[in-house]
Design a protein around this motif. Structure first.
Motif, PDB file in Angstrom:
ATOM      1  N   SER A  34       0.837  -1.211   0.000  1.00  0.00           N
ATOM      2  CA  SER A  34       0.000   0.000   0.000  1.00  0.00           C
ATOM      3  C   SER A  34       0.865   1.252   0.000  1.00  0.00           C
ATOM      4  CB  SER A  34      -0.918  -0.007   1.218  1.00  0.00           C
ATOM      5  OG  SER A  34      -1.771  -1.127   1.195  1.00  0.00           O
TER       6      SER A  34
ATOM      7  N   HIS B 237       2.189   1.863  -3.461  1.00  0.00           N
ATOM      8  CA  HIS B 237       1.129   2.440  -4.298  1.00  0.00           C
ATOM      9  C   HIS B 237       0.954   3.925  -4.000  1.00  0.00           C
ATOM     10  CE1 HIS B 237      -0.805  -1.785  -4.913  1.00  0.00           C
ATOM     11  NE2 HIS B 237       0.247  -1.582  -5.704  1.00  0.00           N
TER      12      HIS B 237
ATOM     13  N   GLU C 165       3.602   5.928  -5.680  1.00  0.00           N
ATOM     14  CA  GLU C 165       3.317   6.114  -7.102  1.00  0.00           C
ATOM     15  C   GLU C 165       2.313   7.236  -7.315  1.00  0.00           C
ATOM     16  OE1 GLU C 165       4.662   4.786  -9.794  1.00  0.00           O
ATOM     17  OE2 GLU C 165       6.131   3.743  -8.539  1.00  0.00           O
TER      18      GLU C 165
END
Length: 645
Positions: free
Chosen positions: A372, A375, A378
């Protein structure tokens, strides 16, 4: 590394505490239970030993008492005792020697059978010795009083069988002895004297010294009570000379058990002995002898098995702590390493670097969190790119707005200058024409000239209002401070209006005498604007305008109140907005640009105050400002004189 050591250390500490605390609690409970059980067993054993020794001592004295009473009933005692008394002092008299010989044959044999008895004596009515069996004592004691220091063996012995307290016999090198006395009566019940046994303490001391069942540190003690404390009657383990020599005071912190025992109080438990050593002791009272007996054993020996158990528990706790510490360290490293990486990546992200993703294998919650987090990085990276684009556009927009502000400022300055330039000669020619420089004017010409002048002045005020508003928006409005009387200021404003109108002007002043330090020019500008507006809306009949100033703590409330047509409530909230007009129709009766009240609001706030209105339709309006009595200019503000220069 700080995060690593802190986190790993905390996790290891948590592992150790979680494991060690139950072990310590279990060990403590086991230790206390074992100690309590062992203490009870030790006390029971000490109580049994103390009771047995007390019983043996008491039995010996009971037997001696019974035997002494039996001896006093011998016929030869009653027959020869009077003869011995009759030859007191003549110890070589034939009758004395004959009677002594007869008694010796019986009493010496009895004495030899009793280990404690070292001498049997007969005492006359005066308390003096007239006979004894011990040849070593004869020459020393005949004709003397008993060696009992307080003579209780004689005085109490007349009443019945009496056991005197242990004493140091001065006739026997101050060795410890005791006396046992009982009265002798003839057949008619007449008192003849006393029989007294002199007793050594060897048997008693041997009973007390026997430490069977008390281990290496155990000991039995006998003592008696004195007026101030406890007197020891038996040799102590480490003090053989303590007999009748060692004494401790009552309420001393040492020898608690023996203190209780000599006072007739039972004692069982842990305490400190006469030497201050922690012991487990049982104290017993011997009423027959008025003695106290204590059987004790050092706590260190009594609880040696518990101490061994405690050492085992401590060793196990150390072993478990080390093992758990090692296991905890390994587990903590597995938990902490991903967190350390996450922390490092988060710090990089804080600095704007979103490329530091974290790698972690596994399928646990921590691995899910790492995924997580990656992510999130990103998304933050994409957001950062978008943010940079937004910032670029925003910078361009800000530049454009600055250019517009600059252009607006330049335009305002230019248009004001361009508008003022033709107004100045227009107003100048109007003034000259009014003075008749161009010749006399017809009535129609005078009216036209007046209209030109009025509209030129309105245009001049509009230009000034635009400039003032522009300065307020740019925070460049100037203020200066001076000390002045508010009432005088309002009076001057009213007088100026009366002079300007050249007719009966309905303005009055109702003000307190207030001296304040502020910008009198700007306050006058606000009040003048309020009055100008009020004049436009006065009724034809009985018009009134009242200027007032009242003190309100550190503030002054200045107001202009009229009895004009009033303002609808729904319009009042917009009065101080730029270019706002209550009457928006093309054919409105009253002029004005709608900038005056907006400028007044800006000036009031610049003076550190507030502005407001209170109005009812048909009853009039009150415009007011509330400003500090003392205006403090900050470093960004300039005086009016500086701006004007």
């Amino acid at each position: 590394m700080i995060l690593s050591s802190n986190l790993v250390g905390k996790l290891v500490f948590l592992f150790v505490i979680t494991t060690l605390v139950p072990i310590l609690i279990s060990g403590y409970i086991t230790f206390e239970t074992s100690k309590s059980t062992l203490e009870k067993e030790t006390l029971d054993k000490l109580e049994t030993i103390s009771q047995l020794k007390t019983q043996r001592i008491v039995e010996n004295f009971e037997v001696l008492k019974e035997d002494m009473i039996a001896v006093t009933t011998y016929p030869d005692i009653q027959k020869h005792f009077p003869i011995l008394k009759s030859h007191f002092g003549d110890w070589e008299h034939p009758e004395y020697l004959e009677s002594k010989k007869i008694l010796n044959e019986q009493l010496i044999q009895f004495e030899d059978a009793k280990s404690m008895v070292v001498d049997i004596m007969l005492i006359n009515e005066d308390g003096k010795i007239v006979y004894n069996t011990n040849p070593d004592h004869g020459a020393k004691e005949l004709g003397l009083l008993l060696p009992d220091p307080d003579q209780k063996a004689f005085s109490e012995g007349q009443k019945g069988t009496y056991i005197a307290q242990m004493f140091k016999n001065y006739l026997e090198n101050f060795e410890p002895y005791m006396l046992l006395s009982t009265p002798i009566h003839d057949d008619d019940g007449n008192f003849l004297g006393l029989m007294t046994f002199e007793l050594n303490m060897d048997l008693v001391f041997s009973i007390v010294a026997d430490s069977s069942g008390l281990g290496d540190t155990g000991e039995n003690i006998i003592a008696t009570k004195t007026d101030t404390g406890v007197l020891f009657l038996s040799p102590l383990k480490n003090e053989s000379g303590a007999v009748l020599n060692k004494e401790i005071e009552f309420n001393s912190s040492d020898g608690i058990a023996i203190q209780h025992a000599v006072r007739g109080e039972e004692f069982m438990g842990q305490t400190s002995d006469y030497a201050g050593v922690d012991v487990v002791a049982v104290g017993t009272y011997i009423p027959m002898l008025n003695w106290g007996m204590v059987s004790k054993i050092d706590s260190s020996e009594a609880f040696s098995s518990v101490a061994y158990l405690e050492q085992i528990n401590s060793l196990l706790a150390i072993i478990f702590t080390v093992l758990v510490g090692i296991i905890g360290f390994i587990a903590s490293k597995n938990i902490a390493n991903p967190i350390i990486k996450l922390n490092k990546s988060a710090k990089s992200a804080t600095s704007g670097d979103f490329s530091q993703s974290v790698s972690h294998s596994g399928s646990d919650e921590l691995a899910s969190f790492v995924t997580s987090f990656n992510h999130l990085l990103e998304k933050l990276k994409i957001h950062e790119s978008q943010q940079q684009e937004y910032n670029t556009k925003l910078e361009e927009l800000i530049f454009q707005l600055k250019q517009q502000d600059k252009a607006k400022s330049e335009f305002a300055s230019m248009i004001s200058h361009e508008l003022k330039t033709p107004l100045t000669p227009i107003l100048g020619w109007c003034q000259m024409l009014e003075q008749g420089i161009g010749g006399s004017l017809t009535e129609k010409q005078e009216h036209g000239l007046a209209q030109i002048k009025i509209n030129s002045e309105k245009l001049q005020k509009l230009i000034q209002d635009i400039l003032d508003l522009h300065k307020l928006e740019l925070n460049q409005f100037s203020f200066s401070t001076s000390k002045f009387n508010v009432k005088e200021l309002l009076t001057q404003i009213a007088e100026d209006f009366r002079t300007d109108k050249k007719e009966n002007c309905p303005i009055s002043v109702d003000s307190e005498e207030i001296v304040m330090t502020s910008d009198d020019h700007r306050i006058s500008q606000i009040v003048t604007n309020f009055v100008t507006n009020a004049l436009d809306f006065l009724p034809a009949k009985d018009p009134k305008i009242v200027l007032s100033a009242k003190s309100d703590g550190d503030y002054v409330r200045v107001s202009v109140k009229d009895n004009g047509i009033g303002i609808p409530e729904e319009n009042q909230k917009n009065l101080f907005k730029k270019f706002y007009q209550v009457d928006t129709s093309r054919k409105r009766k009253h002029g004005g640009s709608g900038l005056g009240l907006s400028i007044c609001k800006g000036i009031t706030e610049g003076l550190g105050g507030t502005i407001g209105v209170s109005s009812k339709v048909g009853k009039g309006s009150e415009f007011y400002i509330r400003i500090p009595k003392r205006l403090v200019l900050n470093s960004n503000e300039f005086s009016r004189s500086q701006i004007d220069n």
